[in-house]
Design a protein around this motif. Sequence first.
Motif, short mmCIF file in Angstrom:
data_model
loop_
_atom_site.label_atom_id
_atom_site.label_comp_id
_atom_site.label_asym_id
_atom_site.label_seq_id
_atom_site.Cartn_x
_atom_site.Cartn_y
_atom_site.Cartn_z
N ALA A 73 0.83 -1.21 0.00
CA ALA A 73 0.00 0.00 0.00
C ALA A 73 0.86 1.26 0.00
O ALA A 73 0.58 2.21 -0.73
CB ALA A 73 -0.93 -0.01 1.21
N GLU A 74 1.95 1.26 0.79
CA GLU A 74 2.86 2.41 0.83
C GLU A 74 3.47 2.68 -0.54
O GLU A 74 3.49 3.82 -1.01
CB GLU A 74 3.99 2.15 1.84
N ILE A 75 3.98 1.63 -1.17
CA ILE A 75 4.64 1.79 -2.46
C ILE A 75 3.63 2.22 -3.53
O ILE A 75 3.92 3.08 -4.35
CB ILE A 75 5.38 0.51 -2.86
N CYS A 76 2.44 1.63 -3.51
CA CYS A 76 1.40 2.00 -4.47
C CYS A 76 1.02 3.47 -4.34
O CYS A 76 0.82 4.15 -5.34
CB CYS A 76 0.16 1.12 -4.30
N GLU A 77 0.92 3.96 -3.11
CA GLU A 77 0.59 5.36 -2.90
C GLU A 77 1.68 6.27 -3.46
O GLU A 77 1.39 7.28 -4.10
CB GLU A 77 0.34 5.64 -1.41
N GLN A 78 2.94 5.90 -3.23
CA GLN A 78 4.05 6.70 -3.78
C GLN A 78 4.04 6.68 -5.30
O GLN A 78 4.24 7.70 -5.95
CB GLN A 78 5.39 6.15 -3.28
N CYS A 79 3.79 5.51 -5.86
CA CYS A 79 3.78 5.37 -7.32
C CYS A 79 2.64 6.20 -7.92
O CYS A 79 2.83 6.89 -8.91
CB CYS A 79 3.66 3.90 -7.70
N ALA A 80 1.46 6.14 -7.31
CA ALA A 80 0.32 6.91 -7.80
C ALA A 80 0.63 8.40 -7.79
O ALA A 80 0.34 9.11 -8.76
CB ALA A 80 -0.92 6.62 -6.95
N VAL A 93 -2.29 5.62 -12.11
CA VAL A 93 -2.77 6.29 -10.90
C VAL A 93 -3.99 5.55 -10.35
O VAL A 93 -4.07 5.28 -9.14
CB VAL A 93 -3.10 7.77 -11.19
N ALA A 94 -4.91 5.18 -11.22
CA ALA A 94 -6.13 4.49 -10.79
C ALA A 94 -5.82 3.10 -10.24
O ALA A 94 -6.33 2.71 -9.18
CB ALA A 94 -7.11 4.39 -11.95
N ALA A 95 -4.99 2.33 -10.94
CA ALA A 95 -4.66 0.97 -10.50
C ALA A 95 -3.92 0.99 -9.17
O ALA A 95 -4.22 0.19 -8.27
CB ALA A 95 -3.82 0.26 -11.57
N CYS A 96 -2.98 1.93 -9.02
CA CYS A 96 -2.23 2.03 -7.77
C CYS A 96 -3.14 2.45 -6.61
O CYS A 96 -3.01 1.93 -5.51
CB CYS A 96 -1.08 3.02 -7.93
N GLY A 97 -4.04 3.38 -6.87
CA GLY A 97 -4.97 3.83 -5.83
C GLY A 97 -5.88 2.72 -5.36
O GLY A 97 -6.10 2.54 -4.16
N LYS A 98 -6.39 1.95 -6.31
CA LYS A 98 -7.28 0.84 -5.98
C LYS A 98 -6.54 -0.24 -5.20
O LYS A 98 -7.04 -0.77 -4.21
CB LYS A 98 -7.87 0.27 -7.28
N CYS A 99 -5.32 -0.56 -5.63
CA CYS A 99 -4.53 -1.57 -4.96
C CYS A 99 -4.14 -1.11 -3.55
O CYS A 99 -4.21 -1.89 -2.60
CB CYS A 99 -3.28 -1.90 -5.78
N ALA A 100 -3.74 0.14 -3.42
CA ALA A 100 -3.37 0.67 -2.10
C ALA A 100 -4.53 0.55 -1.12
O ALA A 100 -4.35 0.13 0.02
CB ALA A 100 -2.92 2.12 -2.22
N ALA A 101 -5.73 0.89 -1.58
CA ALA A 101 -6.91 0.82 -0.71
C ALA A 101 -7.19 -0.63 -0.30
O ALA A 101 -7.45 -0.91 0.88
CB ALA A 101 -8.13 1.42 -1.40
N SER A 102 -7.13 -1.56 -1.24
CA SER A 102 -7.37 -2.97 -0.93
C SER A 102 -6.31 -3.50 0.03
O SER A 102 -6.63 -4.23 0.98
CB SER A 102 -7.35 -3.82 -2.20
N CYS A 103 -5.05 -3.16 -0.22
CA CYS A 103 -3.97 -3.65 0.63
C CYS A 103 -4.05 -3.06 2.03
O CYS A 103 -3.74 -3.73 3.01
CB CYS A 103 -2.62 -3.38 -0.01
N ARG A 104 -4.46 -1.79 2.14
CA ARG A 104 -4.63 -1.19 3.47
C ARG A 104 -5.66 -1.99 4.28
O ARG A 104 -5.47 -2.22 5.47
CB ARG A 104 -5.10 0.26 3.36
N GLU A 105 -6.73 -2.41 3.62
CA GLU A 105 -7.75 -3.20 4.32
C GLU A 105 -7.21 -4.55 4.75
O GLU A 105 -7.53 -5.05 5.82
CB GLU A 105 -8.98 -3.39 3.42
N MET A 106 -6.37 -5.16 3.92
CA MET A 106 -5.79 -6.46 4.29
C MET A 106 -4.75 -6.31 5.39
O MET A 106 -4.48 -7.26 6.13
CB MET A 106 -5.15 -7.13 3.07
N ALA A 107 -4.16 -5.13 5.53
CA ALA A 107 -3.14 -4.90 6.54
C ALA A 107 -3.76 -4.55 7.90
O ALA A 107 -3.08 -4.60 8.91
CB ALA A 107 -2.21 -3.77 6.10
#
Length: 115
Positions: A73-80, A93-107
Amino acid sequence: MASPHMQKCIDDCLACYQTCLSMAMNHCLELGGEHVAKEHLTLMMACAEMCRTAAHFMIIGSDHHPYVCAECAEICEQCAKDCERLGDMEACVAACGKCAASCREMAIPMTASGA
């Protein structure tokens, strides 16, 4: 078998992996300039690999997936943010944002357990 919640995160991670890798190796290389700066391409490659790794940890059922997802999630946010800064990279930007949000929930279980 992954829960529906985890399966969504796996799907989001794999989609981000595909998007970042494809955009870096095609879109960015074609545009040149800042899009091929070492810092930007390194971040995109790190993001793609971290997304693939997070998906892998969830697929195999590793108890370490919350830690990997938190870093993903951290890396995806930086990449976005970096892709948004450069412009003309809306898909990333969209793919990274979506992945970051999903990963935050899993974390979340990781942080809730005090680990």
